[in-house]
Design an enzyme around this catalytic site. Structure first.
Site, PDB file in Angstrom:
ATOM      1  N   ILE A   1     -10.796  -5.629  -7.285  1.00  0.00           N
ATOM      2  CA  ILE A   1     -11.846  -5.330  -6.315  1.00  0.00           C
ATOM      3  C   ILE A   1     -12.228  -3.853  -6.418  1.00  0.00           C
ATOM      4  O   ILE A   1     -13.356  -3.468  -6.141  1.00  0.00           O
ATOM      5  CB  ILE A   1     -11.335  -5.633  -4.887  1.00  0.00           C
ATOM      6  CG1 ILE A   1     -10.952  -7.104  -4.749  1.00  0.00           C
ATOM      7  CG2 ILE A   1     -12.347  -5.214  -3.823  1.00  0.00           C
ATOM      8  CD1 ILE A   1      -9.951  -7.382  -3.637  1.00  0.00           C
TER       9      ILE A   1
ATOM     10  N   ASP B   1       0.867  -1.175   0.000  1.00  0.00           N
ATOM     11  CA  ASP B   1       0.000   0.000   0.000  1.00  0.00           C
ATOM     12  C   ASP B   1       0.902   1.223   0.000  1.00  0.00           C
ATOM     13  O   ASP B   1       2.014   1.165   0.525  1.00  0.00           O
ATOM     14  CB  ASP B   1      -0.907   0.002   1.238  1.00  0.00           C
ATOM     15  CG  ASP B   1      -2.141   0.886   1.060  1.00  0.00           C
ATOM     16  OD1 ASP B   1      -1.982   2.115   0.899  1.00  0.00           O
ATOM     17  OD2 ASP B   1      -3.256   0.341   1.073  1.00  0.00           O
TER      18      ASP B   1
ATOM     19  N   ARG C   1     -23.788 -12.031  -0.654  1.00  0.00           N
ATOM     20  CA  ARG C   1     -24.986 -11.325  -0.192  1.00  0.00           C
ATOM     21  C   ARG C   1     -26.246 -12.078  -0.611  1.00  0.00           C
ATOM     22  O   ARG C   1     -27.177 -12.239   0.186  1.00  0.00           O
ATOM     23  CB  ARG C   1     -25.012  -9.910  -0.775  1.00  0.00           C
ATOM     24  CG  ARG C   1     -24.060  -8.955  -0.085  1.00  0.00           C
ATOM     25  CD  ARG C   1     -23.948  -7.639  -0.832  1.00  0.00           C
ATOM     26  NE  ARG C   1     -23.240  -6.642  -0.036  1.00  0.00           N
ATOM     27  CZ  ARG C   1     -22.622  -5.593  -0.549  1.00  0.00           C
ATOM     28  NH1 ARG C   1     -22.617  -5.397  -1.865  1.00  0.00           N
ATOM     29  NH2 ARG C   1     -22.007  -4.730   0.248  1.00  0.00           N
TER      30      ARG C   1
ATOM     31  N   HIS D   1     -21.204  -5.304 -11.685  1.00  0.00           N
ATOM     32  CA  HIS D   1     -21.014  -5.187 -10.232  1.00  0.00           C
ATOM     33  C   HIS D   1     -21.416  -3.809  -9.723  1.00  0.00           C
ATOM     34  O   HIS D   1     -20.739  -3.220  -8.901  1.00  0.00           O
ATOM     35  CB  HIS D   1     -19.552  -5.506  -9.877  1.00  0.00           C
ATOM     36  CG  HIS D   1     -19.260  -5.504  -8.404  1.00  0.00           C
ATOM     37  ND1 HIS D   1     -19.944  -6.299  -7.511  1.00  0.00           N
ATOM     38  CD2 HIS D   1     -18.368  -4.794  -7.669  1.00  0.00           C
ATOM     39  CE1 HIS D   1     -19.469  -6.077  -6.281  1.00  0.00           C
ATOM     40  NE2 HIS D   1     -18.521  -5.164  -6.355  1.00  0.00           N
TER      41      HIS D   1
END
Length: 312
Positions: A117, A34, A153, A177
Site C-alpha cells: 500500500i 508498527d 473511487r 497508481h
C-alpha cells in the site's frame, strides 16, 4: 490463515485492522506491527470486538513476530502525503522502509503473499521485487501493489454521476497508481454510456482524487479511511482465493508479461498461489489508448527508480 498488517498504528493500518478484525474468516489470526509503541494497545483495543479472529500487536524495531507464519502481509508503513506533495515526494523515506521490510520478509515468511500500500506504489513494488529476487525467494505471483483505491473511487464517482448503485458498477483501472498512470477504462463499464465531456472530466477526477482528500484534510493527513477499505477489499479477496474460492478477480499492480512495462496494473484472477492468471484488459477506446501511450514513460521511470534503489 494468518494476516499481518505492517504499519498498523497509522491511519490506514488502524482502519484496515478494524475491517479485518470484523471481516476475516472465522479462525483467522491477525497480527499488527508498527514501530510505534502504541501498537500492542491498538491490538488490545480491537481484541474487545466480538469476532472469531484472534489478534496480537507488536511494536518496536523488529517485525519478525508479526511476520512469522504469515500467509498474507499487507504493508502500509511509511509517511503520508501532505498538501503540495505528490506520491513521488514520499519516495526518499518510504523506499528505505520497504527495502528493509522486504529483506525481513525474505527471511521470515518468503512464501507469503505481499500486498504493498505504501506509496509511491509504482516504485515501492519494484523495490520489494528486486530485494526478494536478490534473496532468491521472489515469486511474481505473490507480490501485489494494491491499487484498489482507484477502483473504489471509480465505482463511487461513476455511480454518483449516473445515479446508479455503487455495488452494481465495475470499473477496471489499469496502468499504475499515481497521477496520469491511473487509467480507468470507462468504455468498459457495463450498462452505462458516457459522453466525451464526461470521460474528459471523470478521468482526471479519478486520477487526482487523492490530492482532493489531502487538500480537504488541510495538512491533517491523506486518504486513510478509503484506503483502509480498499486494502481490506483486496486483502479479503486474496484470503478467499488462497482458501480455494474460485473466480475471484481484482485489479492489482503486478509483474506480468512486460508488454507495456515490467509492472502494470490490470485485472488478475486470484488463486491458491496468488496470481493465477493476468487477464487481458480488452479493447480500449481511442481516448484510453492515447492515455495509455502517454503514461508509459512515467510508469517506466517510476519502476526504474525502484530498481536502482534496490540495487544500492
Amino acid at each position: 490463515m494468518k494476516v499481518a498488517v505492517i504499519g498498523a498504528a497509522g491511519g490506514i493500518g488502524q482502519a484496515l485492522a478494524l475491517l479485518l478484525k470484523n471481516g476475516l474468516p472465522a479462525g483467522s489470526d491477525l497480527a499488527l506491527y508498527d514501530i510505534a509503541p502504541v501498537t500492542p494497545g491498538v491490538a488490545a483495543d480491537l481484541s474487545h470486538i466480538p469476532t472469531p479472529v484472534s489478534i496480537k500487536g507488536y511494536g518496536g524495531v523488529d517485525p519478525t513476530p508479526a511476520l512469522e507464519g504469515a500467509d498474507v502481509v499487507l504493508i502500509s508503513a511509511g509517511v503520508a502525503r501532505k498538501p503540495g506533495m505528490d506520491r513521488s515526494d514520499l519516495f526518499n523515506v518510504n523506499a528505505g522502509i520497504i527495502k528493509s521490510l522486504a529483506e525481513k520478509i525474505a527471511v521470515v515468511c518468503p512464501k507469503a503473499c505481499v500486498g504493498i500500500i505504501t506509496n509511491p506504489v509504482n516504485t515501492t513494488v519494484a523495490i520489494a521485487a528486486d530485494v526478494l529476487k536478490k534473496a532468491g525467494v521472489y515469486d511474481k505471483r505473490r507480490l501485489f501493489g494494491i491499487t484498489t483505491l482507484d477502483i473504489i473511487r471509480s465505482e463511487t464517482f461513476v455511480a454518483e454521476l449516473k445515479g446508479k448503485t455503487p455495488s452494481d458498477i465495475q470499473v477496471p483501472v489499469i496502468g499504475g497508481h499515481s497521477g496520469v498512470t491511473i487509467l480507468p477504462l470507462l468504455s468498459q463499464v457495463e450498462g452505462v454510456e458516457f459522453s466525451d465531456e464526461e470521460i474528459k472530466a471523470l478521468t482526471p477526477r479519478i486520477q487526482n482524487a487523492g490530492t482532493e482528500v489531502v487538500e480537504a484534510k488541510a495538512g491533517g493527513g491523506s486518504a486513510t479511511l478509503s484506503m483502509g477499505q480498499a486494502a481490506y477489499r483486496f486483502g479479503l479477496s486474496l484470503v478467499r482465493a488462497l482458501q480455494g474460492e474460485q473466480g475471484i478477480v481484482e485489479c492489482a499492480y503486478v509483474e506480468g508479461d512486460g508488454k507495456h512495462a515490467r509492472f502494470f496494473a490490470q485485472p488478475v484472477l486470484l488463486g491458491k498461489d496468488g496470481v493465477e492468471e493476468v487477464i487481458d484488459y480488452g479493447k480500449l477506446s481511442t481516448f484510453e489508448q492515447e492515455a495509455l501511450n502517454n503514461m508509459l514513460d512515467t510508469l517506466t521511470s517510476d519502476i526504474t527508480l525502484g530498481e536502482e534503489f534496490a540495487a544500492k
